[in-house]
Design a protein around this motif. Structure first.
Motif, mmCIF file in Angstrom:
data_model
loop_
_atom_site.group_PDB
_atom_site.id
_atom_site.type_symbol
_atom_site.label_atom_id
_atom_site.label_comp_id
_atom_site.label_asym_id
_atom_site.label_seq_id
_atom_site.Cartn_x
_atom_site.Cartn_y
_atom_site.Cartn_z
ATOM 1 N N THR A 76 -9.447 1.195 14.636
ATOM 2 C CA THR A 76 -8.515 0.456 14.418
ATOM 3 C C THR A 76 -7.629 0.740 12.979
ATOM 4 O O THR A 76 -8.435 1.109 12.196
ATOM 5 N N ASN A 77 -6.489 0.464 13.135
ATOM 6 C CA ASN A 77 -5.850 0.816 12.094
ATOM 7 C C ASN A 77 -5.302 0.031 11.138
ATOM 8 O O ASN A 77 -5.831 -0.560 10.345
ATOM 9 N N ILE A 78 -4.298 -0.616 11.414
ATOM 10 C CA ILE A 78 -3.553 -1.834 10.816
ATOM 11 C C ILE A 78 -4.259 -3.067 10.728
ATOM 12 O O ILE A 78 -4.820 -3.643 9.849
ATOM 13 N N GLU A 79 -5.187 -3.507 11.973
ATOM 14 C CA GLU A 79 -5.642 -4.654 12.256
ATOM 15 C C GLU A 79 -6.902 -4.622 11.115
ATOM 16 O O GLU A 79 -7.473 -5.756 10.669
ATOM 17 N N ALA A 80 -7.438 -3.348 10.880
ATOM 18 C CA ALA A 80 -8.744 -3.126 10.117
ATOM 19 C C ALA A 80 -8.239 -3.523 8.883
ATOM 20 O O ALA A 80 -9.216 -3.353 7.821
ATOM 21 N N GLY A 81 -7.040 -3.970 8.257
ATOM 22 C CA GLY A 81 -6.727 -3.984 7.086
ATOM 23 C C GLY A 81 -6.259 -2.755 6.223
ATOM 24 O O GLY A 81 -6.186 -2.974 4.990
ATOM 25 N N PHE A 82 -6.001 -1.669 6.835
ATOM 26 C CA PHE A 82 -5.540 -0.518 6.082
ATOM 27 C C PHE A 82 -3.870 -0.955 5.686
ATOM 28 O O PHE A 82 -3.416 -1.497 6.719
ATOM 29 N N PRO A 83 -3.542 -0.601 4.652
ATOM 30 C CA PRO A 83 -1.931 -1.056 4.151
ATOM 31 C C PRO A 83 -1.100 -0.554 4.763
ATOM 32 O O PRO A 83 -1.277 0.870 5.121
ATOM 33 N N ILE A 84 -0.086 -1.059 5.312
ATOM 34 C CA ILE A 84 0.888 -0.490 6.252
ATOM 35 C C ILE A 84 1.902 0.347 5.600
ATOM 36 O O ILE A 84 2.523 1.294 5.656
ATOM 37 N N GLY A 85 2.317 0.120 4.084
ATOM 38 C CA GLY A 85 3.241 0.756 3.379
ATOM 39 C C GLY A 85 4.536 0.511 3.732
ATOM 40 O O GLY A 85 4.733 -0.273 4.413
ATOM 41 N N ASN A 86 5.194 1.462 2.889
ATOM 42 C CA ASN A 86 6.711 1.154 3.394
ATOM 43 C C ASN A 86 6.969 2.399 4.358
ATOM 44 O O ASN A 86 7.010 3.659 3.922
ATOM 45 N N PRO A 87 7.520 2.035 5.510
ATOM 46 C CA PRO A 87 7.568 3.196 6.438
ATOM 47 C C PRO A 87 8.545 4.271 5.770
ATOM 48 O O PRO A 87 9.787 3.978 5.456
ATOM 49 N N GLY A 88 8.224 5.362 6.061
ATOM 50 C CA GLY A 88 9.142 6.617 5.700
ATOM 51 C C GLY A 88 8.519 7.298 4.372
ATOM 52 O O GLY A 88 8.933 8.413 4.004
ATOM 53 N N SER A 89 7.805 6.424 3.568
ATOM 54 C CA SER A 89 7.103 7.320 2.280
ATOM 55 C C SER A 89 5.701 7.899 2.738
ATOM 56 O O SER A 89 5.238 7.513 3.767
ATOM 57 N N VAL A 90 5.198 8.669 1.709
ATOM 58 C CA VAL A 90 4.001 9.348 1.994
ATOM 59 C C VAL A 90 2.975 8.211 2.096
ATOM 60 O O VAL A 90 2.058 8.402 3.070
ATOM 61 N N LEU A 91 3.016 7.012 1.425
ATOM 62 C CA LEU A 91 2.001 6.207 1.422
ATOM 63 C C LEU A 91 2.276 4.974 2.324
ATOM 64 O O LEU A 91 2.593 4.063 2.141
ATOM 65 N N SER A 92 2.195 5.422 3.623
ATOM 66 C CA SER A 92 2.418 4.582 4.662
ATOM 67 C C SER A 92 1.584 4.920 5.596
ATOM 68 O O SER A 92 0.853 5.982 5.853
ATOM 69 N N GLY A 93 1.243 4.040 6.797
ATOM 70 C CA GLY A 93 0.932 4.333 7.931
ATOM 71 C C GLY A 93 -0.684 4.109 8.075
ATOM 72 O O GLY A 93 -1.488 4.818 8.968
ATOM 73 N N GLY A 94 -1.134 3.402 7.201
ATOM 74 C CA GLY A 94 -2.750 3.070 6.962
ATOM 75 C C GLY A 94 -3.293 4.383 7.147
ATOM 76 O O GLY A 94 -3.489 4.976 5.919
ATOM 77 N N MET A 95 -4.234 4.098 8.052
ATOM 78 C CA MET A 95 -5.223 5.248 7.929
ATOM 79 C C MET A 95 -4.875 6.654 8.378
ATOM 80 O O MET A 95 -5.441 7.682 8.567
ATOM 81 N N ILE A 96 -3.735 6.838 8.906
ATOM 82 C CA ILE A 96 -3.325 8.112 9.649
ATOM 83 C C ILE A 96 -3.126 8.990 8.851
ATOM 84 O O ILE A 96 -3.751 10.375 9.054
#
Lengths: 99, 79, 493, 126, 142
Positions: free
Chosen positions: E94-114
């Motif tokens: 699970t990605n976002i539901e598991a508490g990985f930060p979603i970040g600011n879409p479009g920046s490198v630090l986004s997308g949780g565990m992706i």
């Protein structure tokens, strides 16, 4: 002779398959059957659900991450398999060198 | 765009037939590499850059290197 | 907690495969014991799952909590749990045997890799059974094919390499055909989940019959190659006869069955009975099965290498299972399932007992089996029980499965099939009986006719006895298993 | 719609099918082992081309969401993902078969299927 | 190959190839590419190193033990990230539901565990290809 026969067989296969293909959904548009609610969902919701703007990346590593896990295991297995064929044990190599 | 698509498809089919007909395996690998690159260009035209990038790196690069490595260890000509 | 068990089973196998390299320096028995522990854990959890599924009904496991149309979904029903239990139990028996005799041709340095490949093989088989997604099935199928081929080639003999190469080529053609079929179905439905695809296929049957027809052709051919259904069986005898004995048992008793189970899943759950009857798949399957049953046995008679003979016998026995599928009735399906069970048990017993003979006496030629029953009574006794089962003698599982197949054929009104069954039984007797006769009745010049228990490791004897006992026990009391199998067949539709 | 129009509409599918059949022909008829592996590669790319053609949308853009342009038409992203997995799988199988070819060459001295078959039948006759 | 030109150009070019590979891996969720393509690039750069400087020197740089750890490490990273999902939300991977930060879409630090998963895949692919190449061109002694 045998090669000619195979060639004929495969050309025939190709013709039959092409005839079938002509009856399939044609020019790719947004109305194609494959472009359905799943696709819309991926394209519209992926930013909220995963935070990734590249939808391919989002599907690869989030929606269908289990497939990707399976695929890394394929790579792992291929390493073990190749090693199991090609790696030579210590002793055998030494014996070969002696000969 | 459609014309380019058709040309590339014809080119791909010719390449595939050439791979099948070539007796020299090393040339066949080079043709296969060209085929793969052309395939990734086609995929770029069909708006799938992710796949095109991966195919260019893995299909044209790694696969062909591995093929050449093996041909160097075995025979070069098909009988 | 119970709903987490499927993924935990998969991860246990995967984790076991990943930690084996860490134990390289330690003694090897530690690894095998740990592996046995993992197998028993999965076995217990499979039993718990089976109980849960029977009492509370099937359930879905959504990976990543995504809806089935977005993500990948596992379906845990009677079908998948029962067959995963069957696979794990059979592999436990073969595994215990293999700790005594993985040595047959496998170099000592390769043991670690052999067990890595074995656990990844189990991971892939369980994954195939659990998954409810066509593309996920493809991924697991590729893991399965690469591991099966490499546990053949790990023996590093001349003939293993060529057999493995032929196998890998045909396997890959099969996989790619299957993938093409998935593409054709994706084209008209837009899903890869089996249930959603099935809905799309039912509604798309009138609009795009060409797609569905081509997809059926590609998928059935592709999996037919992998399952060694008759005209595509050419890789099987070489591959199964050259592998180490325990691998042969796994390949013949379990892996081929998994491909047949995929085929059942695709025919009944994706396309549905109406469509496959409309395109005459059942007729094709019945004809192929009948030819395969007869021809496989005829080829087997001509063999002198005992393991090749068993390989050809597998081709004939796969024909029985396909015949059960081809009847497309509940009875036929139930009979096919039962034969998957009984053939798994019998083939494992045959390959393992022959493996014991090869281990102890180093003979593989059928003509050298004279008097061997007195030197290796346990192994040859188990061999005889299993061979009698293959022929279809009462009191064994083989008889029950033939009875069921015959009843299903009567129910479907296909009397010809009963004749084929009887003829095939006679042909089976033609190559199994001579071995038994020469083993127990003929004299051997060098040895005296004094019966004494052979000196092979206990870890090899006990699995043999267990398998022989199971063949007779299930042959005597098939009722429980049959009712379970009926539930499994019902859960498919 | 004329035949030619239909052909142009389906050109990618037909190309994929032709490549698949050519690859299959190479695998089945050639006796050189490396050639057969090449045939597998051609078959693989043919299937992937078929997937890409399904996912394509005329006039679409790659599925990288541009939040400033909400009207953009994106192509179907799912086939791309399936192919990404498929490519790596085919490469793994290729590598494994190539390593088998090396061993076959060392033990048999040839990589020609027919000669190998001849040798093994001689072995069995003896 | 003892050509000085090839050697110095290779020395010059390999860091850039690898940098580009890392870039492709880390930007898998914002631009085309991802673990497979980037990993294959890094793998090919190491193959280039092997071709120019010879297998012995290459093995010193990227020894058998390192590649073994990298191979298992890639999968273990992947599985352990998935296990976090089981513990927190009761579902594997699970990605976002598991508490990985979603970040600011479009920046490198986004997308949780992706990005993390992409790094795992990249390590795995790169080490796989270089190990396979080494094994294929020369029989390794265990």
């Amino acid at each position: 002779m045998r090669k000619r026969l195979y060639l004929l067989l495969f050309v025939g296969l190709f013709l039959v398959l092409s005839y079938n293909i002509m009856q399939m959904p044609g020019k790719s548009t947004v109305d194609a059957p494959a472009y359905n609610d799943t696709t819309e969902h991926y394209l519209n919701e992926s930013i909220e659900e995963t935070g990734a703007i590249n939808v391919v990346g989002a599907i690869l590593a989030d929606y269908r991450a289990f497939d990707t896990l399976g695929e890394t295991i394929v790579l792992f297995t291929s390493i073990v398999a190749v090693a199991s064929i090609l790696k030579v044990a210590d002793q055998k190599k030494k014996e070969d060198d002696h000969e | 765009m459609v014309l380019l698509n058709v040309i590339i498809i014809v080119f791909l089919i010719l390449c595939a037939i050439a791979v099948e007909k070539t007796k020299d395996l090393l040339s066949a690998v080079v043709i296969l590499s060209a085929y793969t690159l052309m395939m990734s260009v086609l995929w770029l035209i069909l708006h799938t850059p992710d796949v095109a990038l991966t195919e260019a790196a893995i299909g044209a690069g790694v696969t062909c290197i591995l093929f050449i490595a093996v041909i160097m260890r075995t025979e070069r000509y098909e009988r | 907690m119970i709903t987490q068990l499927p993924i935990i089973n998969l991860l246990l196998f995967l984790g076991m495969a990943l930690i084996i390299p860490l134990f390289k320096k330690r003694s090897f028995s530690l690894t095998t014991n740990l592996g046995l522990g993992v197998l028993f854990l999965v076995w217990i959890s499979s039993i718990v799952l089976l109980y849960h599924v029977i009492t509370e009904g099937a359930f879905y496991y959504q990976l990543g909590n995504y809806d089935r149309m977005l993500g990948i979904e596992l379906l845990i029903n009677t079908f998948s749990v029962l067959f995963s239990l069957f696979i794990v139990s059979l592999v436990i028996i073969i595994y215990i045997y293999s700790t005594g005799d993985a040595t047959e041709g496998v170099a000592e340095k390769e043991y670690g890799r052999y067990y890595i490949l074995l656990f990844i093989l189990l991971f892939a088989m369980l994954g195939i059974l659990y998954t409810n997604d066509l593309f996920n099935t493809y991924v697991f199928m590729e893991i399965l094919s690469i591991t099966t081929v490499s546990i053949i080639s790990i023996k590093r003999k001349k003939e293993n390499y060529t057999a493995a190469f032929r196998y890998v080529m045909l396997n890959e053609v099969g996989s790619l055909s299957y993938l093409f079929g998935v593409a054709l179905l994706y084209m008209i439905t837009g899903y890869t989940n089996i249930e959603l695809v099935s809905e799309g296929v039912q509604s798309g049957w009138s609009l795009y019959p060409a797609n569905i027809l081509t997809a059926i052709g590609f998928m059935v051919t592709g999996i037919g190659i992998k399952a060694a259904i008759f005209p595509f069986h050419i890789w099987l005898p070489d591959a199964h006869s050259t592998a180490p004995s325990s691998s042969s048992a796994i390949l013949s008793a379990v892996v081929v069955k998994v491909y047949i189970l995929i085929m059942i899943k695709i025919l009944f759950r994706v396309f549905g009975i109406d469509i496959i009857q409309a395109v005459h798949i059942p007729t094709v399957l019945l004809v192929i099965a009948s030819i395969g049953m007869i021809m496989g046995s005829i080829f087997a008679i001509a063999q002198t290498d005992v393991k090749r003979m068993l390989g050809y016998s597998s081709v004939a026995q796969i024909g029985y299972i396909v015949m059960g599928i081809g009847m497309v009735s509940m009875l036929g399906l139930q009979a096919a399932f039962f034969h998957i069970f009984s053939h798994g048990l019998m083939k494992a017993a045959l390959f393992l007992s022959v493996g014991a003979v090869i281990y102890h006496k180093k003979i593989r030629n059928v003509n050298e089996f004279d008097g061997i029953g007195f030197q290796m009574p346990v192994a040859m006794f188990v061999f005889s029980i299993a061979a009698l089962g293959m022929i279809g003698v009462p009191l064994t599982t083989g008889f029950i499965s033939k009875l069921n197949l015959g009843l299903a054929a009567l129910d479907a009104g296909q009397v010809v099939l009963i004749v084929v069954l009887i003829v095939s039984g006679f042909l089976n007797a033609l190559y199994y009986l001579p071995i038994m006769i020469s083993a127990f009745l003929k004299d051997n010049k060098d040895q005296q006719r004094v019966m004494r228990v052979e000196k092979i490791p206990k870890t090899m004897l006990v699995p043999l006895v267990v398998l022989g006992g199971l063949i007779i026990a299930i042959g005597l009391f098939p009722g429980e298993l049959l009712s379970l199998l009926e539930a499994a067949a019902l859960s498919l539709t | 719609m004329s035949f030619l129009d239909a052909l142009i509409d389906h050109i990618n599918y037909i190309g994929a099918m032709a490549l698949f059949v050519i690859g299959l022909h190479t695998v089945v008829t050639h006796s050189n082992l490396i050639k057969r592996i090449m045939g597998i590669n051609i078959m693989g790319t043919a299937v992937f081309l078929f997937f890409v053609a399904i996912g394509n949308v005329t006039g679409g853009v790659p599925p990288i969401i541009d939040q400033t342009n909400p009207d953009a038409v994106y192509i179907n992203p799912l086939p791309s993902v399936l192919i990404l997995t498929g490519i790596v799988v085919v490469v793994s199988i290729t590598v494994y078969s190539l390593s088998l070819v090396i061993r076959i060459y060392e033990t048999h001295g040839t990589i020609d299927q027919e000669e190998i078959a001849k040798m093994t039948s001689e072995d069995r006759d003896q | 190959m003892n050509d000085i030109i090839i050697k110095s150009i290779t020395r010059l070019i390999i860091p850039f190839i690898q940098l580009y590979g890392v870039y492709i891996i880390l930007h898998g969720h914002v631009s085309p590419g991802g673990g497979f393509a980037g990993g294959a690039m890094i793998g090919t750069s190491l193959v280039l190193y092997t071709l120019v400087f010879g297998i012995d020197k290459s093995k010193q740089k990227f020894s058998h033990r390192v590649s073994e750890y990298a191979e298992s490490g890639g999968i273990l990273l992947y599985v352990s990230l998935g296990l976090i999902g089981i513990v927190i939300t009761g579902s594997f991977l699970t990605n976002i539901e598991a508490g990985f930060p979603i970040g600011n879409p479009g920046s490198v630090l986004s997308g949780g565990m992706i990005p993390l998963l992409m790094v795992g895949i990249g390590i795995k692919v790169a080490s796989t290809f270089i190990t396979l190449f080494h094994t294929l061109i020369e029989e390794e002694v265990v």
